[in-house]
Design a protein around this motif. Structure first.
Motif, PDB file in Angstrom:
ATOM      1  N   LEU A   1       0.831  -1.208   0.000  1.00  0.00           N
ATOM      2  CA  LEU A   1       0.000   0.000   0.000  1.00  0.00           C
ATOM      3  C   LEU A   1       0.866   1.259   0.000  1.00  0.00           C
ATOM      4  O   LEU A   1       0.519   2.265  -0.624  1.00  0.00           O
ATOM      5  CB  LEU A   1      -0.942  -0.019   1.199  1.00  0.00           C
ATOM      6  N   ASP A   2       2.007   1.203   0.706  1.00  0.00           N
ATOM      7  CA  ASP A   2       2.933   2.343   0.717  1.00  0.00           C
ATOM      8  C   ASP A   2       3.529   2.596  -0.669  1.00  0.00           C
ATOM      9  O   ASP A   2       3.994   3.700  -0.957  1.00  0.00           O
ATOM     10  CB  ASP A   2       4.086   2.084   1.705  1.00  0.00           C
TER      11      ASP A   2
ATOM     12  N   TYR B   1      -2.041   1.778  10.660  1.00  0.00           N
ATOM     13  CA  TYR B   1      -1.817   3.118  11.198  1.00  0.00           C
ATOM     14  C   TYR B   1      -3.126   3.858  11.432  1.00  0.00           C
ATOM     15  O   TYR B   1      -3.140   4.894  12.092  1.00  0.00           O
ATOM     16  CB  TYR B   1      -0.899   3.906  10.253  1.00  0.00           C
ATOM     17  N   GLN B   2      -4.209   3.330  10.880  1.00  0.00           N
ATOM     18  CA  GLN B   2      -5.512   3.945  11.143  1.00  0.00           C
ATOM     19  C   GLN B   2      -6.645   2.951  10.943  1.00  0.00           C
ATOM     20  O   GLN B   2      -6.686   2.247   9.942  1.00  0.00           O
ATOM     21  CB  GLN B   2      -5.748   5.156  10.232  1.00  0.00           C
TER      22      GLN B   2
ATOM     23  N   ASP C   1      -2.903   7.120  -0.156  1.00  0.00           N
ATOM     24  CA  ASP C   1      -2.771   8.461   0.409  1.00  0.00           C
ATOM     25  C   ASP C   1      -3.841   9.387  -0.164  1.00  0.00           C
ATOM     26  O   ASP C   1      -4.034   9.451  -1.377  1.00  0.00           O
ATOM     27  CB  ASP C   1      -1.390   9.034   0.084  1.00  0.00           C
TER      28      ASP C   1
ATOM     29  N   ALA D   1      -5.359  13.441   0.164  1.00  0.00           N
ATOM     30  CA  ALA D   1      -5.032  14.774   0.671  1.00  0.00           C
ATOM     31  C   ALA D   1      -6.137  15.313   1.585  1.00  0.00           C
ATOM     32  O   ALA D   1      -7.313  14.969   1.436  1.00  0.00           O
ATOM     33  CB  ALA D   1      -4.828  15.736  -0.495  1.00  0.00           C
ATOM     34  N   MET D   2      -5.714  16.164   2.537  1.00  0.00           N
ATOM     35  CA  MET D   2      -6.690  16.875   3.348  1.00  0.00           C
ATOM     36  C   MET D   2      -7.623  17.655   2.425  1.00  0.00           C
ATOM     37  O   MET D   2      -7.176  18.183   1.396  1.00  0.00           O
ATOM     38  CB  MET D   2      -5.991  17.855   4.296  1.00  0.00           C
TER      39      MET D   2
ATOM     40  N   THR E   1     -10.009  16.495   0.588  1.00  0.00           N
ATOM     41  CA  THR E   1     -10.537  15.731  -0.557  1.00  0.00           C
ATOM     42  C   THR E   1     -12.058  15.582  -0.428  1.00  0.00           C
ATOM     43  O   THR E   1     -12.570  15.279   0.639  1.00  0.00           O
ATOM     44  CB  THR E   1      -9.859  14.345  -0.622  1.00  0.00           C
TER      45      THR E   1
ATOM     46  N   ARG F   1      -7.505  16.780   7.994  1.00  0.00           N
ATOM     47  CA  ARG F   1      -6.262  15.994   7.996  1.00  0.00           C
ATOM     48  C   ARG F   1      -6.150  15.183   6.722  1.00  0.00           C
ATOM     49  O   ARG F   1      -7.151  14.807   6.125  1.00  0.00           O
ATOM     50  CB  ARG F   1      -6.309  15.023   9.160  1.00  0.00           C
ATOM     51  N   PRO F   2      -4.921  14.863   6.317  1.00  0.00           N
ATOM     52  CA  PRO F   2      -4.761  13.898   5.236  1.00  0.00           C
ATOM     53  C   PRO F   2      -5.037  12.483   5.747  1.00  0.00           C
ATOM     54  O   PRO F   2      -5.087  12.251   6.960  1.00  0.00           O
ATOM     55  CB  PRO F   2      -3.294  14.059   4.846  1.00  0.00           C
ATOM     56  N   ILE F   3      -5.220  11.548   4.832  1.00  0.00           N
ATOM     57  CA  ILE F   3      -5.388  10.131   5.166  1.00  0.00           C
ATOM     58  C   ILE F   3      -4.206   9.391   4.545  1.00  0.00           C
ATOM     59  O   ILE F   3      -3.912   9.575   3.368  1.00  0.00           O
ATOM     60  CB  ILE F   3      -6.717   9.587   4.592  1.00  0.00           C
ATOM     61  N   SER F   4      -3.523   8.558   5.332  1.00  0.00           N
ATOM     62  CA  SER F   4      -2.310   7.901   4.830  1.00  0.00           C
ATOM     63  C   SER F   4      -2.598   6.512   4.283  1.00  0.00           C
ATOM     64  O   SER F   4      -3.534   5.832   4.736  1.00  0.00           O
ATOM     65  CB  SER F   4      -1.272   7.791   5.945  1.00  0.00           C
ATOM     66  N   ALA F   5      -1.755   6.079   3.364  1.00  0.00           N
ATOM     67  CA  ALA F   5      -1.883   4.755   2.755  1.00  0.00           C
ATOM     68  C   ALA F   5      -1.984   3.678   3.829  1.00  0.00           C
ATOM     69  O   ALA F   5      -1.227   3.685   4.803  1.00  0.00           O
ATOM     70  CB  ALA F   5      -0.683   4.481   1.852  1.00  0.00           C
TER      71      ALA F   5
ATOM     72  N   SER G   1      -4.790   3.157   5.525  1.00  0.00           N
ATOM     73  CA  SER G   1      -5.864   3.486   6.463  1.00  0.00           C
ATOM     74  C   SER G   1      -7.076   2.611   6.167  1.00  0.00           C
ATOM     75  O   SER G   1      -7.472   2.445   5.014  1.00  0.00           O
ATOM     76  CB  SER G   1      -6.257   4.964   6.328  1.00  0.00           C
TER      77      SER G   1
ATOM     78  N   ARG H   1       8.396   7.431   4.948  1.00  0.00           N
ATOM     79  CA  ARG H   1       7.228   7.416   5.828  1.00  0.00           C
ATOM     80  C   ARG H   1       7.571   7.171   7.286  1.00  0.00           C
ATOM     81  O   ARG H   1       6.818   7.548   8.183  1.00  0.00           O
ATOM     82  CB  ARG H   1       6.249   6.328   5.373  1.00  0.00           C
TER      83      ARG H   1
ATOM     84  N   ALA I   1       2.413   6.006  13.754  1.00  0.00           N
ATOM     85  CA  ALA I   1       2.417   5.020  14.835  1.00  0.00           C
ATOM     86  C   ALA I   1       1.157   4.178  14.756  1.00  0.00           C
ATOM     87  O   ALA I   1       0.154   4.572  14.148  1.00  0.00           O
ATOM     88  CB  ALA I   1       2.498   5.713  16.191  1.00  0.00           C
ATOM     89  N   TYR I   2       1.221   3.004  15.367  1.00  0.00           N
ATOM     90  CA  TYR I   2       0.058   2.109  15.356  1.00  0.00           C
ATOM     91  C   TYR I   2      -0.948   2.482  16.439  1.00  0.00           C
ATOM     92  O   TYR I   2      -2.079   2.007  16.411  1.00  0.00           O
ATOM     93  CB  TYR I   2       0.513   0.656  15.502  1.00  0.00           C
TER      94      TYR I   2
ATOM     95  N   SER J   1      -3.131   8.495  14.154  1.00  0.00           N
ATOM     96  CA  SER J   1      -1.691   8.267  14.266  1.00  0.00           C
ATOM     97  C   SER J   1      -1.067   7.878  12.939  1.00  0.00           C
ATOM     98  O   SER J   1       0.075   7.436  12.910  1.00  0.00           O
ATOM     99  CB  SER J   1      -1.423   7.171  15.307  1.00  0.00           C
ATOM    100  N   ASP J   2      -1.798   8.058  11.831  1.00  0.00           N
ATOM    101  CA  ASP J   2      -1.276   7.571  10.553  1.00  0.00           C
ATOM    102  C   ASP J   2      -0.265   8.521   9.932  1.00  0.00           C
ATOM    103  O   ASP J   2       0.449   8.131   8.998  1.00  0.00           O
ATOM    104  CB  ASP J   2      -2.408   7.260   9.568  1.00  0.00           C
TER     105      ASP J   2
ATOM    106  N   TYR K   1      -4.307  26.238   5.029  1.00  0.00           N
ATOM    107  CA  TYR K   1      -4.228  25.099   4.107  1.00  0.00           C
ATOM    108  C   TYR K   1      -5.086  25.357   2.883  1.00  0.00           C
ATOM    109  O   TYR K   1      -6.225  25.802   2.982  1.00  0.00           O
ATOM    110  CB  TYR K   1      -4.706  23.826   4.799  1.00  0.00           C
TER     111      TYR K   1
ATOM    112  N   HIS L   1      -6.472  23.350  -0.346  1.00  0.00           N
ATOM    113  CA  HIS L   1      -6.603  22.055  -1.008  1.00  0.00           C
ATOM    114  C   HIS L   1      -6.527  22.224  -2.521  1.00  0.00           C
ATOM    115  O   HIS L   1      -7.210  23.069  -3.084  1.00  0.00           O
ATOM    116  CB  HIS L   1      -7.931  21.399  -0.632  1.00  0.00           C
TER     117      HIS L   1
END
Lengths: 342, 342
Positions: free
Chosen positions: A38-39, A79-80, A148, A150-151, A153, A252-256, A258, B10, B78-79, B117-118, B325, B327
């Motif tokens: 996913l990363d 991570y989420q 990933d 973006a915030m 979205t 917030r952004p959402i990371s790969a 999640s 990351r 972090a997890y 924490s992502d 910010y 977008h």
């Protein structure tokens, strides 16, 4: 394609699983773990898809029989884990059962909580809880895994960001919830580790059953081998996954990697049954004045799965038994204690 | 020892930092990332400690000048990020300011929420928020990082499980909180990404300042270069970190790399100031009838750090500026839209 993680180490070992869930092949040459995939999705997707095609065509090398009992959850830790409550019918029932009206805004503003994600249960792990009086319940849900995002979205931009889809058992401790929510900080002790289906699938695997950012198939839940519910996950889902993503991404952004959950699948048509005991108890309360069905006891089992039009399991089954957890005092701590301390 | 993560990829690149925060050395031969080190602490601790001693003694090889501006948060993702509200004085002030009594149970039952924490901000990253009317605030806190802790672990067993200690800026969007908590599922949009001090330290680094599972030094917070608060983190902490761990572990294990926060540091002695704007506004409301201090505006800065008895920074500083910010619509999505859609 269909992906799974063998239960090995903290992050599992990525494998590709055949469409019919019978065969598998190691993917470690492409990506050692699903989080790694996913990363680096853009770099690994084509190679994973190639291996998947070869596996289905019977020409992949070093294949082995797929066994869901050897699987961790597709992401053994993440991570989420953000879990929605998108079937607002279910939320309304909760409220009705305790005589409370639901605010109108609940139909337009999604409910989402941040869940623990540092260690998920395997799909066939026992649900190990110290005390059955905490009100142990299952919750059958649909979940997606994103790349990933973006915030800021918005729903119109979500297309392509949903990489995988799977099932969830969002274990809940019902009798801990009222006091915990009363404190105002949301769920914590009342939401222990969840488990996910052995297999996560890309949206294209679902064909016409995946559209409008919803999964349009019944979710089949058995409790102690009795059918408990079979509501259609595509019906009465007030907020689709694009709307849940927009809600999460507001600040917030959402990371790969999640994971985003739908909340308990629930249809207004009560003949479809329920995906958690709490909902059945609410219906019993409304219809009979009080709940009849107890929460899960030690030894109880739950099975959550989804079948395609031909009756084939899409994700493999979450199959778990509730057992009593016994905490063992760490030896080094015992030595520091008075005898008879516990 | 003192550990940090260079802002690379990351998960960052683990480095060891000298006691005086002037020098650093790559630790990648021992552990590529801090999460890897925490996952394998027993195997790597001695080697990291050896490198740390050599660095302090000026005999480590390939050292370089330590620059906090090159750091990510010690765990860039972090997890688990579980944030308490252990300074109950602060919670009581929140309630008083809105004329509500605080339940007596708040003195004995910790408040903890599950935070995102992502992806954490770097210690010197801008705080990038689309709308200042959301009520942007900082929260100065202490946080710990744990190793693996079994479900059911009690305070008497926590000794040795706290591996690292650091500072936090738990960014909060105050004007989103009332509606969000009113929905009953806890914080979500109102708690965007947090940032942590450049350096995380092992408990032994703190000497006598770390005892009873509390950090006994003032936390120094500046807002726009004005001292905003300097309360002692060891005073009025109703629940120590062992009690927070016991609360979290009631119904689940805790996995290596879990971050646990203290909540906003707050002393009953009002001459010590506050570690967040919200608390100052509550005191203003109680003393003057209404809040006087606005929340953060675009361009505002916050600096959070802690000094030892000799005036030396222990963790390095969190130093952030609030920016607007913007977008940017993804190009592929733009192409699918009508002109003038947004």
């Amino acid at each position: 394609m269909k992906l799974a993680s063998l239960n090995h180490g903290r992050d599992g070992q990525l494998i590709v699983v055949s469409h019919d869930l019978t065969q598998a092949a190691h993917a470690h040459d492409i990506a050692p773990t699903l989080q790694f995939a996913l990363d680096n999705w853009v770099q690994v997707e084509a190679d994973l898809a190639h291996l998947y095609r070869n596996l289905n065509d019977g020409i992949a090398e070093h294949t082995f029989a797929f066994n869901p009992a050897h699987c961790a959850s597709p992401l053994p830790r993440a991570y989420q884990w953000a879990d929605g409550s998108a079937y607002v019918n279910h939320v309304e029932l909760v409220r009705k059962a305790r005589g409370a009206d639901m605010p109108e805004s609940f139909w337009t503003d999604p409910l989402i909580y941040q869940g623990m994600s540092d260690a998920f249960l395997c799909p066939t792990d026992p649900i190990s809880i110290p005390d059955a009086s905490w009100g142990i319940d299952f919750e059958g849900e649909i979940a997606i895994i994103t790349d990933d995002i973006a915030m800021g979205t918005r729903t119109e931009e979500v297309h392509g960001h949903i990489k995988l889809i799977m099932l969830v058992n969002d274990v809940s401790l019902r009798n801990l919830i009222p006091a915990e929510l009363g404190k105002g900080f949301g769920f914590f002790q009342s939401k222990p580790a969840s488990s996910f289906s052995p297999v996560a699938v890309t949206p294209d695997e679902l064909g016409e059953n995946w559209h409008d950012f919803k999964l349009h198939r019944p979710l089949t839940v058995h409790h102690n081998d009795q059918l408990f519910g079979e509501p259609d996950a595509g019906i009465d889902m007030t907020f689709n996954f694009a709307e849940l993503i927009q809600h999460i991404a507001k600040s917030r952004p959402i990371s790969a990697g999640s994971i985003i959950g739908s909340g308990t699948v629930s249809n207004k048509d009560r003949s479809k049954g329920s995906c958690c005991i709490a909902e059945r108890r609410m219906i019993e309360t409304l219809e009979q004045g009080q709940p009849q069905t107890p929460f899960m006891q030690f030894g109880d089992t739950v099975r959550i799965e989804m079948f395609d039009q031909d009756g084939h399991s899409i994700f493999g089954a979450i199959e778990q038994q509730v057992v009593k957890y016994q905490h063992e005092y760490a030896q080094n701590d015992l030595n520091r204690h008075q005898p008879g301390h516990h």
